[in-house]
Design an enzyme around this catalytic site. Sequence first.
Site, PDB file in Angstrom:
ATOM      1  N   LYS A 182      49.288  -2.272 -12.494  1.00 44.92           N
ATOM      2  CA  LYS A 182      48.075  -1.872 -11.781  1.00 44.92           C
ATOM      3  C   LYS A 182      48.328  -1.912 -10.281  1.00 44.92           C
ATOM      4  CE  LYS A 182      44.987  -3.823 -15.274  1.00 44.92           C
ATOM      5  NZ  LYS A 182      44.001  -4.875 -15.556  1.00 44.92           N
TER       6      LYS A 182
ATOM      7  N   HIS B  18      42.869 -10.517 -17.504  1.00 49.62           N
ATOM      8  CA  HIS B  18      43.069  -9.493 -18.529  1.00 49.62           C
ATOM      9  C   HIS B  18      44.483  -8.918 -18.517  1.00 49.62           C
ATOM     10  CE1 HIS B  18      38.542  -8.578 -17.783  1.00 49.62           C
ATOM     11  NE2 HIS B  18      38.682  -9.582 -18.610  1.00 49.62           N
TER      12      HIS B  18
ATOM     13  N   TYR C 290      41.231   0.691  -9.078  1.00 52.41           N
ATOM     14  CA  TYR C 290      42.628   0.454  -9.409  1.00 52.41           C
ATOM     15  C   TYR C 290      43.209   1.569 -10.264  1.00 52.41           C
ATOM     16  CZ  TYR C 290      40.669  -1.630 -13.726  1.00 52.41           C
ATOM     17  OH  TYR C 290      39.971  -1.878 -14.890  1.00 52.41           O
TER      18      TYR C 290
END
Length: 190
Positions: free
Chosen positions: A71, A61, A131
């Site tokens: 992230k 993604h 995350y």
Amino acid sequence: MQIINTAIQEVKIIEPKIFGDARGYFFESWNLNKYREIGIDCNWVQDNESKSRFGVLRGLHFQAAPYTQAKLVRVIEGAVLDVALDIRKNSPTFGQHVAVELSGENKRQLFVPRGFAHGFVVLSESVTFAYKCDNLYMPSHERGIAFNDPALGIDWKVNLSEYILSEKDTRNPLLAEAEVFDLNNPEYLQ
């Protein structure tokens, strides 16, 4: 804290210093000043957590500009194989990936910068995955790359018959057909 460089310079593995005794353990999962010192200077705006069972594969993604995301990922309990894929065309590492096992035991974190697709597969009976993101989630800008694109050469460490995928992850395009980031466009990561 120890930083482990990967084959892709911008992707970093972070091993925090764990303080443990008979009561359990403690560690800093984020410290602005310490992470700035190692070059991770993100304005985190969203924390996410998911629970998944063995074989669940989420990814690969990313979000399109202007909602791209960096992230900082980690596992609270269980284990995953975590993958960061460089999707910055014109990058010397375009189409290459870093794969690392993250677990509740090793407490490792993986920094996935903007311009990368991200995914993981659960290796343990279950996993709690957490995350941080430096941009808010925007469904209209969500994109993906096929996890099983043969050109990527990712060994997910789980038999194909054991994968559990979302409907949308079964429809992600191959990298050659996907929307990617252009390093020659100054707005590609905004």
